[in-house]
Design an enzyme around this catalytic site. Structure first.
Site, PDB file in Angstrom:
ATOM      1  NE  ARG A  90      -2.518   0.493   3.647  1.00 17.51           N
ATOM      2  CZ  ARG A  90      -2.240   1.420   4.570  1.00 17.51           C
ATOM      3  NH1 ARG A  90      -2.357   2.704   4.286  1.00 17.51           N
ATOM      4  NH2 ARG A  90      -1.824   1.053   5.765  1.00 17.51           N
ATOM      5  CG  HIS A  91       1.457   5.569  -2.303  1.00 19.05           C
ATOM      6  ND1 HIS A  91       1.395   6.748  -1.589  1.00 19.05           N
ATOM      7  CD2 HIS A  91       2.399   5.769  -3.251  1.00 19.05           C
ATOM      8  CE1 HIS A  91       2.246   7.613  -2.085  1.00 19.05           C
ATOM      9  NE2 HIS A  91       2.881   7.039  -3.105  1.00 19.05           N
ATOM     10  N   PRO A  92       1.595   5.124   1.104  1.00 21.19           N
ATOM     11  CG  PRO A  92       3.517   6.321   1.673  1.00 21.19           C
ATOM     12  CD  PRO A  92       3.026   5.238   0.755  1.00 21.19           C
ATOM     13  CG  LEU A  93       1.843  10.156   1.013  1.00 20.01           C
ATOM     14  CD1 LEU A  93       2.741  11.146   0.292  1.00 20.01           C
ATOM     15  CD2 LEU A  93       1.499  10.636   2.411  1.00 20.01           C
ATOM     16  CG  PHE A 150      -0.862   3.963  -5.341  1.00 17.43           C
ATOM     17  CD1 PHE A 150      -1.095   4.964  -6.274  1.00 17.43           C
ATOM     18  CD2 PHE A 150       0.400   3.392  -5.292  1.00 17.43           C
ATOM     19  CE1 PHE A 150      -0.090   5.398  -7.130  1.00 17.43           C
ATOM     20  CE2 PHE A 150       1.404   3.808  -6.144  1.00 17.43           C
ATOM     21  CZ  PHE A 150       1.153   4.823  -7.070  1.00 17.43           C
TER      22      PHE A 150
END
Length: 400
Positions: A238-241, A245
């Site tokens: 997972r993307h942090p932002l 995603f």
């Protein structure tokens, strides 16, 4: 003769053609840097100790009695054996330094000085020399003399702390980015110093640390901590932002979906038959969706479980939603995009990944095989002006 012909050919092709590089590197961080320079046309002469040479020559698995590891990162090079502790061997190297443009080493700080081959010594002989040192922690600082390997710098830099599943242990990134990150920054530093030399007429010492390079690659994670007080952690894929995603399961094989804009989000929700998600205030934008990922993920997993990977990839491609399969290595080397970009090339009797920089002005870049141990010693010494009798005497004395 065929290999010598290939060497001559690669010296004439590529944007770095005509540059002479002395390669006193071993393992990965240094050889990967010089492999890249060689693949762009530089003439790379790898200097190895008589008797054993680069340690990776002994690393399995093997093909044609050569280490695949060694062959991969030492293509487009010539191999010369020199005993640098023997006066005659050292004299040969200094003669090579006088005509070299670039000198690359990746020993622990202090090793080259003990051999009398540090930057200050060699710059006195050749003021135009670009001398690059790639090491674990750099030439300065309290850690400078520590040994370092890829996993060590991935761990110490923080890279492992943000790699792995959210509730799992830290993990090493699967590729050796600790080594290769430093290699790439080393190549950038060398090319920058060459551009500066065109103006000043003088060389420079390029000091690149694996540890520093990992910090540079962690730029966003470190920037968020320093400027917003956010302590990054492990998030799996997972993307942090931004969300969604990440990787998702389907009816059969998982895929990755990366939705970066609101237009993509709307198209994504439409094609997965969940247009209602766009009206949910919890998912109003990418930041909100990332913040509320625990509510969003179950909805998306449920929707994506209704079709196969191939079906979803076709649907997302038609809707211009960024997505892709999670390929294993056999799948990616057979991918048509890889073939179209000629990213797998035959070199000698093996096949390897090519360098990824494509130029409009060069029809073909060097593609020579890795050298056998000491394969070009006599050839290079003859180019330096040594007679057959002198070469024979050096060999008899153990200098080569």
């Amino acid at each position: 003769m065929a290999n010598e012909q290939a060497t001559t050919e690669h010296q004439r092709s590529g944007p770095l053609a005509g540059l002479r590089v002395l390669d006193l590197t071993h393992m990965l961080a240094g050889p990967y840097c010089t492999w890249l320079l060689g693949s762009l046309g530089a003439d790379i002469t790898k200097v190895e100790q008589p008797g054993h040479g680069d340690f990776t020559r002994s690393v399995a698995p093997f093909a044609d009695e050569q280490s695949i590891y060694f062959m991969s990162v030492n293509r487009n090079k010539r191999s010369v054996t020199l005993n640098l502790k023997h006066p005659l061997g050292r004299d040969v190297l200094l003669r090579m330094v006088r005509r070299a443009d670039i000198f690359v080493e990746n020993n622990r700080p202090g090793v080259m000085a003990r051999l009398g081959l540090d930057y200050e010594e060699l710059a006195n002989i050749n003021p135009r020399l670009i001398y690059a040192s790639v090491s674990g922690f750099g030439q300065t600082g309290p850690y400078c003399r520590r040994p370092a390997f890829d996993a060590v710098v991935q761990a110490m830099s923080g890279m492992m702390s943000i790699t792995g599943e959210e509730n799992g242990p830290p993990a090493r990134v699967g590729a050796s980015i600790g080594d290769m990150g430093a290699s790439l920054f080393g190549a950038v530093g060398i090319l920058s110093a060459l551009a500066d030399r065109d103006i000043t007429g003088r060389g420079a010492h390029v000091d690149v640390a694996m540890f520093d390079a990992q910090l540079a690659l962690l730029e966003n994670a470190i920037a968020r901590y320093l400027n917003a007080g956010i302590r990054p952690g492990r998030l799996g894929s997972r993307h942090p932002l931004i969300a969604p995603f990440q990787a998702f399961p389907t009816r059969d094989e998982p895929i990755v979906v990366c939705v970066d804009t609101e237009a993509q989000w709307k198209r994504f929700c439409e094609v997965i038959d969940r247009p209602d998600l766009t009206a949910n205030l919890l998912f109003a934008d990418g930041a909100s969706r990332a913040h509320h990922h625990s509510q969003l993920e179950p909805e998306l997993i449920s929707a994506l479980s209704k079709r196969t990977r191939a079906e979803w990839l076709a649907i997302f491609d038609a809707a211009e939603v960024p997505a892709g399969p999670i390929n294993d290595i056999p799948a990616v080397v057979e991918d048509p995009q890889v073939a179209a970009r000629h990213m797998i090339r035959k070199s000698g009797n093996g096949q390897f990944v090519d360098q990824p920089i494509h130029f409009s002005s060069y029809a073909g870049l060097p593609n020579g095989p890795a050298p056998k141990f000491g394969q070009h010693t006599h050839q290079v010494l003859a180019e330096l002006g040594y007679s057959p009798a002198e070469i024979a005497a050096m060999q008899a004395q153990g200098a080569i």
